[in-house]
Motif scaffolding. Structure first.
Motif, PDB file in Angstrom:
ATOM      1  N   ALA A  84       0.903  -1.318   0.038  1.00 24.75           N
ATOM      2  CA  ALA A  84       0.038  -0.051   0.057  1.00 24.75           C
ATOM      3  C   ALA A  84       0.896   1.354   0.066  1.00 24.75           C
ATOM      4  O   ALA A  84       0.606   2.168  -0.750  1.00 24.75           O
ATOM      5  N   SER A  85       1.905   1.409   0.823  1.00 24.24           N
ATOM      6  CA  SER A  85       2.721   2.271   0.835  1.00 24.24           C
ATOM      7  C   SER A  85       3.571   2.533  -0.345  1.00 24.24           C
ATOM      8  O   SER A  85       3.794   3.612  -0.875  1.00 24.24           O
ATOM      9  N   LEU A  86       4.068   1.546  -0.760  1.00 26.57           N
ATOM     10  CA  LEU A  86       4.819   1.458  -2.078  1.00 26.57           C
ATOM     11  C   LEU A  86       3.914   2.047  -3.159  1.00 26.57           C
ATOM     12  O   LEU A  86       4.322   3.003  -3.884  1.00 26.57           O
ATOM     13  N   LEU A  87       2.655   1.731  -3.355  1.00 25.71           N
ATOM     14  CA  LEU A  87       2.034   2.046  -4.639  1.00 25.71           C
ATOM     15  C   LEU A  87       1.398   3.591  -4.448  1.00 25.71           C
ATOM     16  O   LEU A  87       1.195   4.270  -5.276  1.00 25.71           O
ATOM     17  N   THR A  88       1.320   3.981  -3.157  1.00 31.87           N
ATOM     18  CA  THR A  88       0.484   5.047  -2.825  1.00 31.87           C
ATOM     19  C   THR A  88       1.329   6.289  -2.445  1.00 31.87           C
ATOM     20  O   THR A  88       0.998   7.626  -2.691  1.00 31.87           O
ATOM     21  N   GLY A  89       2.401   6.107  -1.992  1.00 26.04           N
ATOM     22  CA  GLY A  89       3.211   6.975  -1.170  1.00 26.04           C
ATOM     23  C   GLY A  89       2.738   7.754  -0.066  1.00 26.04           C
ATOM     24  O   GLY A  89       3.145   8.578   0.393  1.00 26.04           O
ATOM     25  N   LEU A  90       1.966   6.808   0.660  1.00 24.04           N
ATOM     26  CA  LEU A  90       1.232   7.279   1.865  1.00 24.04           C
ATOM     27  C   LEU A  90       1.712   6.278   2.842  1.00 24.04           C
ATOM     28  O   LEU A  90       2.152   5.099   2.870  1.00 24.04           O
ATOM     29  N   TYR A  91       1.649   6.576   4.324  1.00 22.13           N
ATOM     30  CA  TYR A  91       1.504   5.368   5.313  1.00 22.13           C
ATOM     31  C   TYR A  91       0.667   4.517   5.016  1.00 22.13           C
ATOM     32  O   TYR A  91      -0.533   5.032   4.412  1.00 22.13           O
ATOM     33  N   ALA A  92       0.745   3.154   5.323  1.00 16.88           N
ATOM     34  CA  ALA A  92      -0.325   2.260   5.090  1.00 16.88           C
ATOM     35  C   ALA A  92      -1.494   2.514   5.522  1.00 16.88           C
ATOM     36  O   ALA A  92      -2.640   2.330   4.849  1.00 16.88           O
ATOM     37  N   HIS A  93      -1.846   3.137   6.860  1.00 19.93           N
ATOM     38  CA  HIS A  93      -2.828   3.427   7.360  1.00 19.93           C
ATOM     39  C   HIS A  93      -3.726   4.522   6.576  1.00 19.93           C
ATOM     40  O   HIS A  93      -4.921   4.375   6.743  1.00 19.93           O
ATOM     41  N   GLN A  94      -2.891   5.485   6.105  1.00 13.35           N
ATOM     42  CA  GLN A  94      -3.542   6.714   5.377  1.00 13.35           C
ATOM     43  C   GLN A  94      -4.467   6.078   4.262  1.00 13.35           C
ATOM     44  O   GLN A  94      -5.277   6.712   3.730  1.00 13.35           O
ATOM     45  N   SER A 112      -8.252  -2.499   2.138  1.00 21.56           N
ATOM     46  CA  SER A 112      -8.269  -2.307   0.743  1.00 21.56           C
ATOM     47  C   SER A 112      -8.052  -0.627   0.619  1.00 21.56           C
ATOM     48  O   SER A 112      -8.306  -0.023   1.470  1.00 21.56           O
ATOM     49  N   LEU A 113      -7.540  -0.496  -0.487  1.00 23.33           N
ATOM     50  CA  LEU A 113      -6.916   0.941  -0.850  1.00 23.33           C
ATOM     51  C   LEU A 113      -8.272   1.731  -1.017  1.00 23.33           C
ATOM     52  O   LEU A 113      -9.181   1.692  -1.392  1.00 23.33           O
ATOM     53  N   ARG A 114      -8.209   2.932  -0.120  1.00 26.00           N
ATOM     54  CA  ARG A 114      -9.495   3.781  -0.213  1.00 26.00           C
ATOM     55  C   ARG A 114      -9.286   4.784  -1.263  1.00 26.00           C
ATOM     56  O   ARG A 114      -8.194   4.941  -2.037  1.00 26.00           O
ATOM     57  N   ASP A 115     -10.216   5.605  -1.351  1.00 18.25           N
ATOM     58  CA  ASP A 115     -10.331   6.500  -2.467  1.00 18.25           C
ATOM     59  C   ASP A 115      -9.763   7.743  -2.190  1.00 18.25           C
ATOM     60  O   ASP A 115      -9.639   8.559  -3.007  1.00 18.25           O
ATOM     61  N   ASN A 116      -8.993   7.816  -0.921  1.00 18.98           N
ATOM     62  CA  ASN A 116      -8.361   9.142  -0.901  1.00 18.98           C
ATOM     63  C   ASN A 116      -6.839   8.898  -1.356  1.00 18.98           C
ATOM     64  O   ASN A 116      -5.964   9.903  -0.895  1.00 18.98           O
ATOM     65  N   CYS A 117      -6.574   8.099  -1.927  1.00 15.89           N
ATOM     66  CA  CYS A 117      -5.321   7.787  -2.506  1.00 15.89           C
ATOM     67  C   CYS A 117      -5.365   7.291  -3.908  1.00 15.89           C
ATOM     68  O   CYS A 117      -6.368   6.992  -4.412  1.00 15.89           O
ATOM     69  N   VAL A 118      -3.905   7.381  -4.643  1.00 21.22           N
ATOM     70  CA  VAL A 118      -3.887   6.809  -6.123  1.00 21.22           C
ATOM     71  C   VAL A 118      -2.621   6.233  -6.134  1.00 21.22           C
ATOM     72  O   VAL A 118      -1.776   6.238  -5.100  1.00 21.22           O
ATOM     73  N   THR A 119      -2.613   5.281  -6.919  1.00 25.48           N
ATOM     74  CA  THR A 119      -1.278   4.485  -7.192  1.00 25.48           C
ATOM     75  C   THR A 119      -0.310   5.305  -8.012  1.00 25.48           C
ATOM     76  O   THR A 119      -0.736   6.021  -8.829  1.00 25.48           O
ATOM     77  N   ILE A 120       1.027   4.692  -8.211  1.00 23.53           N
ATOM     78  CA  ILE A 120       1.684   5.276  -8.832  1.00 23.53           C
ATOM     79  C   ILE A 120       1.286   5.297 -10.394  1.00 23.53           C
ATOM     80  O   ILE A 120       1.332   6.287 -11.169  1.00 23.53           O
ATOM     81  N   ALA A 121       0.860   4.146 -10.905  1.00 21.91           N
ATOM     82  CA  ALA A 121       0.333   4.042 -12.075  1.00 21.91           C
ATOM     83  C   ALA A 121      -1.025   4.945 -12.442  1.00 21.91           C
ATOM     84  O   ALA A 121      -0.747   5.666 -13.467  1.00 21.91           O
ATOM     85  N   TYR A 473       1.165  15.270  -9.168  1.00 23.69           N
ATOM     86  CA  TYR A 473       0.250  14.478  -8.300  1.00 23.69           C
ATOM     87  C   TYR A 473      -0.911  14.946  -8.208  1.00 23.69           C
ATOM     88  O   TYR A 473      -1.232  16.407  -7.859  1.00 23.69           O
ATOM     89  N   PRO A 474      -2.089  14.223  -8.351  1.00 26.35           N
ATOM     90  CA  PRO A 474      -3.568  14.913  -8.637  1.00 26.35           C
ATOM     91  C   PRO A 474      -3.737  15.252  -7.219  1.00 26.35           C
ATOM     92  O   PRO A 474      -3.601  15.028  -6.476  1.00 26.35           O
ATOM     93  N   ALA A 475      -4.928  16.199  -7.371  1.00 21.51           N
ATOM     94  CA  ALA A 475      -5.606  16.766  -6.165  1.00 21.51           C
ATOM     95  C   ALA A 475      -6.893  15.808  -5.739  1.00 21.51           C
ATOM     96  O   ALA A 475      -7.008  15.771  -4.512  1.00 21.51           O
ATOM     97  N   LYS A 476      -7.439  15.151  -6.620  1.00 14.52           N
ATOM     98  CA  LYS A 476      -8.690  14.243  -6.422  1.00 14.52           C
ATOM     99  C   LYS A 476      -8.361  12.985  -6.976  1.00 14.52           C
ATOM    100  O   LYS A 476      -7.735  12.947  -8.122  1.00 14.52           O
ATOM    101  N   ARG A 477      -9.182  12.114  -6.643  1.00 12.45           N
ATOM    102  CA  ARG A 477      -9.737  10.964  -7.179  1.00 12.45           C
ATOM    103  C   ARG A 477     -11.164  10.844  -7.334  1.00 12.45           C
ATOM    104  O   ARG A 477     -11.805  10.613  -6.331  1.00 12.45           O
ATOM    105  N   GLY A 478     -11.810  11.092  -8.476  1.00 13.66           N
ATOM    106  CA  GLY A 478     -13.194  11.128  -8.581  1.00 13.66           C
ATOM    107  C   GLY A 478     -13.437  12.620  -7.843  1.00 13.66           C
ATOM    108  O   GLY A 478     -13.090  13.597  -8.206  1.00 13.66           O
ATOM    109  N   ASP A 479     -14.431  12.395  -6.761  1.00 19.48           N
ATOM    110  CA  ASP A 479     -14.882  13.458  -6.208  1.00 19.48           C
ATOM    111  C   ASP A 479     -14.076  13.482  -4.671  1.00 19.48           C
ATOM    112  O   ASP A 479     -14.401  14.285  -3.803  1.00 19.48           O
TER     113      ASP A 479
END
Length: 601
Positions: A84-94, A112-121, A473-479
């Motif tokens: 989770a941290s590798l893919l999103t650049g966040l601490y896993a809990h975030q 599971s990955l939340r909507d407040n994060c995005v992957t490197i892809a 780095y985007p500001a949003k994922r969807g809304d």
């Protein structure tokens, strides 16, 4: 102090072809690089050759010789949180993955990955990158959740497994893109040898994607007109210990003298190579003692198979690098290699277990619709392809597909040389990983084979990729507004910087095990009610001299910083608040951990 270089003798057996290194180029002077992140599974700090190990890893060692080796790079001590941290650049809990892939009804533990994060892809694709994922996913709910599968998380193509473990001969939850498949009915890949082995399949499909990318994006000069990002997540060397006979044979007799001679040899080599600074102590042995092992042939075989799994992964990495070289893409491809956690002390399969009642292999799955739930997949514990029940327990020689065995606590102590503790825990043995960075076009030739000493963390990889790709780095994922990246770019270290500007300490939490690293100081504890221990890592990387009593002011300051982070990052509240003493895994190995009497906790 000038970084130590990898000795020529240590790499004499390396034969992997590599492109010539660009002498004076910097990241600013080259076009958008390809980026490949390679992640291994359940391996210790000194398993690979260029970090002191006896296991044959010439491809990885060659990357180190022509690149950089980080000596204080950290993961999150467990499969899901690290990914989770590798893919999103966040601490896993975030990102919702503070625990494993089960929803524990807390914001930091949704499984599971939340909507407040995005992957490197998802970060790089808008900037013109093609994106590929191969291997182990393990960041979506185990009960099934196609909305968080790779193609829904920014990847153009995916070949691999959704869950975190299983047979290497017939892996459960195997997918191509959004379709559950088996090795028998996969239209996209048939093993060249005719014998399916998951490690080979991961490497072979990575090679296929590189070839496809080159063909689909051919420029006038024969290069690819479009860069790519590829995430290659091997399951080697996670249990079960499955390996091919020809690889196991290479290690026959290597481990016949037991645990401690290997630990001592690794410790010595790591110091000679410069991975560990002179004077680094070896932690006291945390094993049963070879003289007390009743079935020495079986115990040695467990480590032989483990070594063979890593050897086979290295062979696959060699094929990936060779394809980049053949297609002219190696010079401007950043390759980063690391482990997801320390060596695994889990006792999986080391006692007899009943065979699992599972459906017959070879079942055909249809593609999933956009809103359909995942069909019930075969569990990882499964019978062999010909229907034989799985064999476990002492005396069952691991390797074949009808066995299901881990290499155990005592060999994990060898893997984590010279450190304390294991996967799950956040002492150095649980979180320390090699990081090798190879990039001929971006790393000055004068730095080839050198070491990077500043501490860095898995949260830094996404920030590094965004920086090097020139992405935004985007500001949003969807809304949903995105949580800002927690890590920092490692780019300055690629060109010789000796420090990394980090605005805050580095933090850890997993199953109540917790730590904070600020400069040379590390505060760490086992279990949610375990006492804090304080170490000066620069002087005591092995964590043998607890200074908490002598430096109460530092311990109190770091403990307060950790509490503030834990609340802000959603590590607290814990889903196991009512469990006493707070860490089930600590209970399981309490007796064995008492052997480490040299550690003052």
């Amino acid at each position: 102090m000038k970084p130590a270089t990898l000795t020529a003798a240590a790499l004499a057996a390396a034969t992997l072809p590599l492109a010539a290194t660009a002498a004076d180029k910097t990241p600013a002077s080259v076009k958008q690089p390809n980026i490949i992140i390679i992640l291994s599974d359940d391996m210790g700090y000194t398993d690979i050759g260029c970090y002191g190990g006896e296991i044959r890893t010439p491809a990885i060692d060659k990357l180190a010789q022509r690149g950089l080796r980080f000596t204080q790079f950290y993961n999150n001590a467990r499969c899901c949180p690290t990914r989770a941290s590798l893919l999103t650049g966040l601490y896993a809990h975030q990102a919702g993955m503070g625990g494993m892939n089960r929803n524990q009804k807390h914001p930091g533990y949704t499984g599971s990955l939340r909507d407040n994060c995005v992957t490197i892809a998802e970060m790089l694709r808008p900037g013109g990158y093609s994106t590929y994922a191969v291997g182990k996913w393990h960041v979506s709910l185990e009960s099934g959740e196609p909305a968080n599968w790779p193609l829904r998380r920014g990847f153009d193509k995916f070949y691999g497994t959704i869950l975190g473990y299983g047979s290497f001969y017939d892996p459960a939850t195997l997918c191509r893109d959004n379709t559950l498949i088996t090795p028998l009915n996969d239209p996209g890949y048939k093993p060249p040898s005719g014998k399916y082995y998951y490690t080979d399949a991961i490497a072979d499909n990575a090679v296929l994607y590189i070839k496809q990318h080159q063909r689909d994006n051919a420029a006038a000069d024969g290069s690819a007109s479009k860069p790519f990002f590829m995430y290659v997540a091997f399951t080697a060397a996670h249990w079960p210990m499955h390996a091919l006979p020809e690889d196991i044979a290479k290690y026959k007799g290597v481990y016949d003298n037991g645990y401690d001679p290997v630990r001592v040899a690794r410790h010595k080599r790591a110091i000679e190579l410069g991975v560990l600074p002179p004077g680094t102590k070896l932690t006291p042995s945390d094993n049963a003692g070879w003289d007390n092992v009743k079935d020495k042939a079986w115990e040695a075989r467990c480590m032989e198979v483990y070594a063979a799994m890593i050897d086979r992964m290295d062979q696959g990495i060699a094929r990936i690098v060779a394809q980049l070289d053949a297609s002219g893409q190696l010079d401007n491809t950043i390759i980063m290699f690391m482990h997801d956690n320390g060596g695994c002390a889990e006792p999986q399969g080391r006692q007899p277990e009943p065979a699992a009642n599972v459906p017959a292999p070879g079942e055909t799955f249809r593609p999933l619709g956009p809103d359909e739930p995942q069909p019930k997949a075969r569990p990882p514990h499964m019978q062999a392809r010909d229907g034989r029940p799985i064999r476990t327990g002492v005396g069952t020689m691991p390797g074949p597909e009808d066995t299901y065995i881990g290499y155990g606590h005592d060999w994990a102590n060898v893997s984590n040389t010279p450190f304390r503790e294991y996967k799950h825990w956040v002492h150095e043995g649980g979180i320390s990983t090699p990081l090798i960075v190879h990039w001929p076009a971006g790393i000055p030739a004068a730095l080839n084979g050198t070491f990077v000493r500043p501490p860095a963390h898995i949260i830094d990889l996404a920030a590094t990729c965004v920086d090097l790709a020139g992405a935004k780095y985007p500001a949003k994922r969807g809304d949903t507004a995105l949580t800002p990246l927690a890590g920092v770019s490692l780019r300055p270290l690629f060109t010789g910087a000796q420090t990394l500007q980090r605005p805050a300490p580095i933090f850890w939490e997993h199953e109540g095990n917790r730590a904070v690293r600020d400069g040379d100081w590390k505060l760490v504890a086992k279990g949610s009610d375990g006492p804090w221990e304080l170490y000066n890592i620069a002087a005591d990387r092995a964590e043998l001299n607890n200074l908490a009593a002598q430096h109460k002011d530092i311990a109190n300051r770091l403990a307060a910083a950790w509490e503030n982070w834990a609340i802000e990052a959603k590590a607290k509240p814990w889903p196991w608040d009512k469990i006493k003493p707070g860490n089930a895994n600590a209970k399981k190995t309490k007796t064995k951990n008492k052997r480490n009497k040299g550690a003052k906790s």
